[in-house]
Design a protein around this motif. Structure first.
Motif, PDB file in Angstrom:
ATOM      1  N   VAL B   6       0.852  -1.172   0.000  1.00  0.00           N
ATOM      2  CA  VAL B   6       0.000   0.000   0.000  1.00  0.00           C
ATOM      3  C   VAL B   6       0.893   1.228   0.000  1.00  0.00           C
ATOM      4  O   VAL B   6       2.070   1.152   0.311  1.00  0.00           O
ATOM      5  N   HIS B   8       2.523   4.330   1.444  1.00  0.00           N
ATOM      6  CA  HIS B   8       2.764   4.605   2.854  1.00  0.00           C
ATOM      7  C   HIS B   8       3.772   5.713   3.026  1.00  0.00           C
ATOM      8  O   HIS B   8       4.557   6.009   2.158  1.00  0.00           O
ATOM      9  N   GLU B   9       3.717   6.267   4.184  1.00  0.00           N
ATOM     10  CA  GLU B   9       4.692   7.270   4.553  1.00  0.00           C
ATOM     11  C   GLU B   9       5.975   6.537   4.884  1.00  0.00           C
ATOM     12  O   GLU B   9       5.964   5.533   5.574  1.00  0.00           O
ATOM     13  N   VAL B  10       7.076   7.035   4.412  1.00  0.00           N
ATOM     14  CA  VAL B  10       8.336   6.404   4.789  1.00  0.00           C
ATOM     15  C   VAL B  10       9.262   7.454   5.394  1.00  0.00           C
ATOM     16  O   VAL B  10      10.405   7.597   5.023  1.00  0.00           O
ATOM     17  N   THR B  12      10.567   7.359   8.106  1.00  0.00           N
ATOM     18  CA  THR B  12      11.668   6.747   8.838  1.00  0.00           C
ATOM     19  C   THR B  12      12.861   6.445   7.940  1.00  0.00           C
ATOM     20  O   THR B  12      13.934   6.179   8.419  1.00  0.00           O
ATOM     21  N   MET B  13      12.655   6.474   6.636  1.00  0.00           N
ATOM     22  CA  MET B  13      13.760   6.184   5.717  1.00  0.00           C
ATOM     23  C   MET B  13      14.920   7.152   5.930  1.00  0.00           C
ATOM     24  O   MET B  13      16.071   6.752   5.957  1.00  0.00           O
ATOM     25  N   GLU B  15      15.509   8.808   8.525  1.00  0.00           N
ATOM     26  CA  GLU B  15      16.100   8.527   9.829  1.00  0.00           C
ATOM     27  C   GLU B  15      17.051   7.337   9.717  1.00  0.00           C
ATOM     28  O   GLU B  15      18.120   7.324  10.301  1.00  0.00           O
ATOM     29  N   MET B  16      16.625   6.348   8.947  1.00  0.00           N
ATOM     30  CA  MET B  16      17.477   5.173   8.784  1.00  0.00           C
ATOM     31  C   MET B  16      18.809   5.553   8.168  1.00  0.00           C
ATOM     32  O   MET B  16      19.844   5.021   8.503  1.00  0.00           O
ATOM     33  N   ARG B  17      18.731   6.478   7.229  1.00  0.00           N
ATOM     34  CA  ARG B  17      19.962   6.844   6.527  1.00  0.00           C
ATOM     35  C   ARG B  17      20.843   7.713   7.405  1.00  0.00           C
ATOM     36  O   ARG B  17      22.064   7.721   7.269  1.00  0.00           O
TER      37      ARG B  17
END
Lengths: 771, 182
Positions: B6, B8-10, B12-13, B15-17
Motif C-alpha cells: 500500500v 505509505h509514509e516512509v 523513517t527512511m 532517519e534510517m539513513r
C-alpha cells in the motif's frame, strides 16, 4: 493486620532485596550490546554499508504466542549486498515469496517454513508469525496482512496480536483455485484465482465472485488492470469488476505496473518488458532484459525488473526505455517498491533486503555475455553463461534444483578479473525438458563438449555447490591437466543421505526415499571420486549455527554433525583445506560471496598458467622480493612478507585480497584489484608499489590508537613531529624522499609520505600518503 | 501472487539513513550502570535465576538497538515495562517447550521447611492473578509511585492506584482468617 503492616510484610519477603547483578550478567550484557558498536574493524564494511552495521546488527527473535521460535539473540553479520540499507536473514530455510513495507515494518513471507516475518526496519527486531500453510505474496491492507495460500487455495488474513492473549487472529478465506494475483481496490481486496475474480471486504468476508480468466490484477493509474491467460491486458471497472477494455498483445504477461504515462507488462516469451499506452494498448517501447522478466517495481523514476533465471536486476529509465544498470543480485530476486528504496526478496535464499538505488551496486562487468543452450549429440543439452576476461576460466556448477542464477553475485564479482562461466546441467532450468545425464562422469562429458561448442577453452577452475560438487570432482578426477584448482561450496558428502536416513525421523526418511528416484541428482550424480591429479582443493562449509535443518525436527544437531563430518572426510580424501564460513548458510554464494571470490582468485593467482597481468608491469617488478626479518609478532611478519611478495610479482588481485578493506588515501571502488592497477598507473611519483616494498624494508615503529597497536613503516611516521625523527631514519628515507621532499615534511611538521600500517593481529590496516 | 504494497509514509527512511555517530556508547553505559541492578532485581523477582539473567541481557539489547528512538525516555519504568514484555515472551516459550515440568519447577517449593508466618502472605500472593501480583510487586518491591506503575503497565496513575488498592484488598481476603484477625 492493617494495610501498612501487610505492606511491610510484603516488602520483607522481597526475594531480591538488596541483590546486585553478578559480574557474569554485567559482562554478558556489555559483550552482547557492545558487539553492535564495536565490530572488528576489518569486518565493518566501508561507506555504503555502515547503516547496516548500525541498524539492527543484533537480531533478537522475539516470541509472540502463536510462534515456534528460537528466541536466542543472534548476531547478524554485516550485509554483503552492495547498496543494502537493511538486510535481514529470515530463518535458515530458503524461499522468501513476497514482502511489503508498511510504515516502519517489513512483512516477509517465507514460504517453505510457513512463517510470516515482521521486521522493524529501525531496530532490526524480527517477530515470527507461524502461518501453518504455504503462502506467497504480501499485501498490507485494512490493519491486516493478506497472503495468498496454495494448499488449500485460500487467502490468509492475519491481524497480528488481535486474538485471545495477544495471539494473531487468522482468517482463512477459501478460493475457487490458487491465487494468481491480488490488489487493493478501494475498501476491497480483489483476488484473481482459479478462473474467477473474488472480491473480499476488509473484514475478510467474500463480497462477490465472478468468472474471469485473470492472472494478475493490479490497481494503477486510477484504474484496475489485469492480465489474462490468453495473453491480453485488460482494464476492469473498479465498481463492477467487469472488463471495459481489452488489448490483445500476443504477449505472455503476468505482471503489470504503471509509470506516469505507460503500463509496463512483462513478456516471458520475448524476455522483454513492454510499455503500452493505457488508453489504446499501443506498444510504445520494448526492452530486452536478458532472461525471463519476473517482478517489476517503480522506485523513484526508475523501473526495476527482476530477471529470475539470471539472478539479476535491470534498471530501466521508463521515459526512454534505456537500460541504465544490470545488477547482480544472487538468490533469485523478486522486487517490490518500498518507498524510495528498492525491496528485494530472495526466493532462493533466506533473506530480504532494502536497497538504496542511489548507491553503487554490484553491476555486471561490461562486455558481451555468452549465454547459450548447447544441444549435444546425445540428445542432452547444457546451458553455458560466460562473461569477463582472464585465465583460468572459472566453471560454476550449481546445486540440485538451482541454475546459473545461483551464481550471479559471484560471477559478477569474479567477472571483473577473469572469465567465469555458470553452467546448467541437462534437465535443469534453462536446459529444462532435456534428459539429465545419468552419472557425474557423463555430466562432465556433456560439460566439456558444451564448453568447446560455446568457444570457452580451459584451463578451468572448478567451483561446485552441493551435488554440483560431485560433477566438479568427477571433472577434476578425469581431466586433472585441464583443471587449475577446485573450490567446493558446501559440497554434498558422499555418504550423507545414507547416514541421514539412519538418524532422521521416519517421515523425513520416507520423504527422502520417495524423492530419490532415477532422475534425482542425488541418485545419479553421486561419486566418490578422489583426487588422483593432486588438483589444489578448498572446501568451504556452512556455519553449523545456520544449519539448514535447524529446528526441522528433534535431533537435527545430529544430522548437522553428520554433514560436517562428511565434509571433513571429503577433505581428507581430496587432500583439501576445509574452512567453515562463519555466518553462512548452505548458500554461501549468497551469504558470503566474498569468501568464494577470495578463494577462487587466490587459487587462480597461484595456478594461473597465463598470468592475468603481464610480468614487469608494475613499479615493484624489479625489486628484490627477499624480506629481511624484523623483530615483529608472527602475524605482522607474515603479512609484511605477503605484501612484498604480491607487490614484487605485480599481483594486483593478491594485493586486493590481502588488503581487504585496507584504507587508501587515493580513493576506492568496487574493484579492488583494478583499483590497485589504477593507482599504480596514475599514482604520484614515487609510484605506490615500489614505495611500499621499499618502505617495508626500512625499520618499523609502533603507533597505538585506542586499543589497537599498529606496526608502521617507516619508523618516521611513529614520531609525533618531524623534528624528533632521528637522523638515521631521515637518512633511510632518502631512498624515497630526497632533501626537498624532506623539507616539505619539516614545513608540515611531521612525516606525511607513504606509510604502511599492519595491526598486531596481522590485519593490513592502511597504505596511504598525504596528511 | 504479486508482492503488493500500500502507499505509505516512509518518513523513517531518512532517519534510517541518518547514521548517528553520536556518543551512543557512553550514554548506553551510563544507563546500564545506573539501572542494571534494578532491572536485574526486577527480573529476579519474577523468574528463575537463569531466566532472569537471560531477560536482563535481552532488555539491555533492546535498549541498545532502540537507542535512537528511545533516547532519554529510557528511564526505569520504561526498562521495567520492557523487562515485563521480555519475561512474558520468555514464559510463553518456556510454557510451550516445557509445559508442566517447567511450571512445577517455577512454583515455590516449601516442602521440608517449617511454615512461617510470612508464608501465608507468600502463598496468598501466588494465588493472586498475575495482574494483581504485578501491581503489588511494582509498588512494594520496585518501590514505584502510581504514575510510574502506570508507565510500566500502560495505564494512568489513577488507574494504577486503583489497581493497587484492589489488589491489596484481594490479597487480604485470601489470607487465612487467623492472619487477618491477628
Amino acid at each position: 493486620m492493617n494495610r501498612a503492616e501487610l505492606e511491610s510484610v510484603i516488602r520483607s519477603i522481597d526475594p531480591a532485596s538488596g541483590e546486585h547483578a553478578g559480574q557474569d550478567v554485567r559482562r554478558r550484557v556489555l559483550a552482547e550490546t557492545m558487539e553492535a558498536s564495536h565490530r572488528p574493524a576489518r569486518r565493518r564494511p566501508a561507506g555504503p554499508l555502515v547503516a547496516v552495521t548500525v541498524f539492527g546488527v543484533l537480531v533478537a527473535i522475539v516470541l509472540v504466542p502463536s510462534l515456534m521460535v528460537d528466541r536466542t539473540p543472534t548476531t547478524r553479520p554485516a550485509s554483503n549486498i552492495p547498496g543494502a540499507i537493511l538486510d535481514v536473514p529470515t530463518g535458515t530455510v530458503p524461499g522468501v515469496r513476497g514482502a511489503a513495507l508498511d510504515g516502519d515494518r517489513l512483512w516477509v513471507m517465507s514460504s517453505r517454513d510457513e512463517i510470516l516475518y515482521e521486521i522493524t526496519i529501525d531496530g532490526g527486531e524480527v517477530i515470527e508469525h507461524a502461518i501453518g500453510d504455504y503462502a506467497e505474496g504480501v499485501t498490507v491492507f485494512g490493519g491486516a496482512v493478506w497472503l495468498g495460500g496454495y494448499n488449500p487455495a485460500q487467502i490468509i488474513r492475519i491481524v497480528p496480536g488481535a486474538g485471545f492473549l495477544d495471539r494473531d487472529e487468522i482468517t482463512r478465506i477459501p478460493l475457487p483455485g490458487p491465487p494468481a494475483g491480488g490488489t487493493v481496490v478501494g475498501n476491497e481486496f480483489w483476488v484473481a484465482a482459479g478462473g474467477s475474480l473474488v472480491r473480499i471486504g476488509a473484514d475478510g468476508t467474500v463480497l462477490n465472485t465472478t468468472a474471469s480468466p485473470l492472472e494478475e490484477v493490479v490497481a494503477e493509474l486510477g484504474a484496475v488492470w489485469g492480465t489474462e491467460s490468453g495473453g491480453s491486458v485488460v482494464m476492469l471497472d473498479s465498481g463492477t469488476g467487469e472488463v471495459t477494455n481489452r488489448f490483445d498483445l500476443g504477449l505472455d504477461p503476468t505482471r503489470v505496473v504503471a509509470s506516469s504515462r505507460a503500463l509496463w507488462v512483462n513478456d516471458r516469451t520475448s524476455n522483454s518488458v513492454v510499455a503500452i499506452l493505457p488508453t489504446t494498448g499501443q506498444v510504445i517501447t520494448r526492452v530486452e532484459v536478458g532472461g525471463k522478466p519476473h517482478s517489476m517495481a517503480l522506485v523513484g523514476n526508475r523501473l526495476w525488473v527482476s530477471v529470475f533465471d539470471t539472478g539479476t536486476l535491470v534498471e530501466i529509465d521508463p521515459s526512454t526505455g534505456e537500460i541504465l544498470r544490470r545488477v547482480a543480485m544472487g538468490g533469485g530476486p523478486g522486487v517490490f517498491a518500498a518507498g524510495d528504496l528498492l525491496g528485494v526478496s530472495f526466493h532462493r535464499s533466506a533473506r530480504v533486503a532494502l536497497i538504496d538505488p542511489g548507491r553503487p551496486l554490484l553491476e555486471l562487468p561490461s562486455g558481451p555475455v555468452n549465454d547459450q543452450l548447447v544441444e549435444l549429440p546425445s540428445g542432452r543439452a547444457v546451458r553455458v553463461r560466460c562473461l569477463g576476461t582472464g585465465r583460468p576460466t572459472v566453471l560454476l556448477e550449481a546445486e540440485f534444483g538451482e541454475g546459473v542464477n545461483s551464481w550471479s553475485t559471484v560471477q559478477a564479482m569474479l567477472g571483473a578479473r577473469q572469465r567465469v562461466c555458470a553452467t546448467e546441467r541437462s534437465g535443469m532450468w534453462g536446459a529444462e525438458g532435456f534428459p539429465p545425464a545419468p552419472s557425474a562422469e557423463e555430466a562432465v562429458t556433456d560439460l566439456r563438449l558444451a564448453l568447446i561448442e560455446a568457444g570457452e577453452p580451459g584451463p578451468y577452475l572448478l567451483v561446485g555447490h552441493g551435488v554440483g560438487g560431485w560433477v566438479s570432482r568427477a571433472f577434476a578426477a578425469a581431466h586433472p591437466s585441464e583443471v587449475a584448482g577446485m573450490v567446493l561450496v558446501d559440497p554434498q558428502p558422499d555418504d550423507f543421505l545414507d547416514r541421514f536416513a539412519q538418524v532422521a525421523p521416519e517421515d523425513w526418511v520416507r520423504g527422502l526415499a520417495s524423492s530419490l528416484t532415477e532422475t534425482n541428482d542425488n541418485t545419479r550424480l553421486r561419486t566418490d571420486s578422489a583426487n588422483p591429479g593432486q588438483v589444489p582443493v578448498v572446501i568451504l562449509g556452512h556455519d553449523p549455527q545456520r544449519s539448514p535443518w535447524h529446528g526441522a525436527f528433534d535431533g537435527f544437531e545430529e544430522v548437522e554433525a553428520i554433514w560436517q563430518e562428511g565434509l571433513a572426510a571429503m577433505a581428507e580424501l581430496l587432500g583439501a583445506e576445509l574452512t567453515t564460513v562463519e555466518g553462512a548458510g548452505r548458500f554461501i554464494q549468497y551469504d558470503q560471496p566474498g569468501v568464494i571470490v577470495g578463494r577462487v582468485s587466490a587459487m587462480s593467482t597461484l595456478t594461473a598458467t597465463v598470468p592475468s597481468t603481464p610480468a614487469g608491469s608494475c613499479s615493484a617488478a624489479d625489486l628484490d622480493p627477499t624480506v629481511v626479518p624484523q623483530d615483529l609478532p608472527e602475524p605482522v611478519a607474515a603479512m609484511r612478507q605477503a605484501i612484498v611478495e604480491a607487490a614484487t610479482e605485480c599481483d594486483f588481485s593478491r594485493l586486493a585480497e590481502l588488503g581487504g578493506d585496507v584504507r587508501y588515501s587515493f580513493g576506492g571502488g568496487n574493484d579492488p584489484a583494478g583499483f590497485w592497477r589504477e593507482i599504480e598507473a596514475a599514482g604520484p611519483k614515487p609510484l605506490p608499489l615500489e614505495s611500499m616494498v621499499e618502505l617495508l624494508a626500512l625499520p618499523f615503529g609502533t603507533v597505538r590508537a585506542g586499543d589497537i597497536t599498529y606496526y608502521v613503516w617507516p619508523r618516521a611516521f611513529a614520531y609525533d613531529s618531524w623534528a624528533s625523527v632521528p637522523a638515521e631514519d631521515r637518512q633511510a628515507l632518502t631512498v624515497l624522499y630526497d632533501a626537498s621532499d624532506q623539507e616539505g615534511f619539516a614545513q608540515f611538521g611531521a612525516y606525511i609520505g607513504y606509510r604502511v600500517g599492519i595491526t598486531a593481529d596481522g590485519t593490513w590496516a592502511y597504505f596511504v600518503d598525504g596528511d | 501472487m504479486t508482492p503488493q504494497h500500500v502507499a505509505h509514509e516512509v518518513a523513517t527512511m531518512d532517519e534510517m539513513r541518518a547514521v548517528v555517530h553520536g556518543d551512543d556508547e557512553a550514554a548506553f553505559r551510563r544507563l546500564f550502570e545506573q539501572h542494571l541492578d534494578a532491572v536485574h532485581r526486577y527480573c529476579r523477582r519474577r523468574a528463575r535465576p537463569d531466566d532472569a539473567d537471560d531477560a536482563v541481557a535481552e532488555v539491555f539489547l533492546i535498549v541498545w538497538r532502540r537507542r535512537h528512538e528511545v533516547g532519554s525516555s529510557a528511564d526505569l519504568p520504561w526498562l521495567y515495562a520492557t523487562a515485563r514484555r521480555v519475561l512474558a515472551n520468555q514464559r510463553r516459550s518456556l510454557v510451550r517447550r516445557m509445559r508442566l515440568t517447567d511450571r512445577l519447577a517455577r512454583e515455590p517449593v516449601t516442602v521440608g521447611r517449617q511454615q512461617e508466618p510470612d508464608d501465608d502472605i507468600r502463598d496468598a500472593l501466588t494465588r493472586l492473578t498475575e495482574r494483581d501480583r504485578e501491581v503489588i510487586r511494582l509498588s512494594l518491591w520496585e518501590d514505584l509511585a502510581p504514575a510510574e506503575i502506570g508507565q510500566v503497565l500502560g495505564c494512568s496513575a489513577k488507574a494504577a492506584s486503583m489497581r493497587l488498592s484492589r489488589a491489596l484488598d484481594r490479597l487480604s481476603q485470601r489470607l487465612s482468617p487467623q492472619e487477618i484477625s491477628r
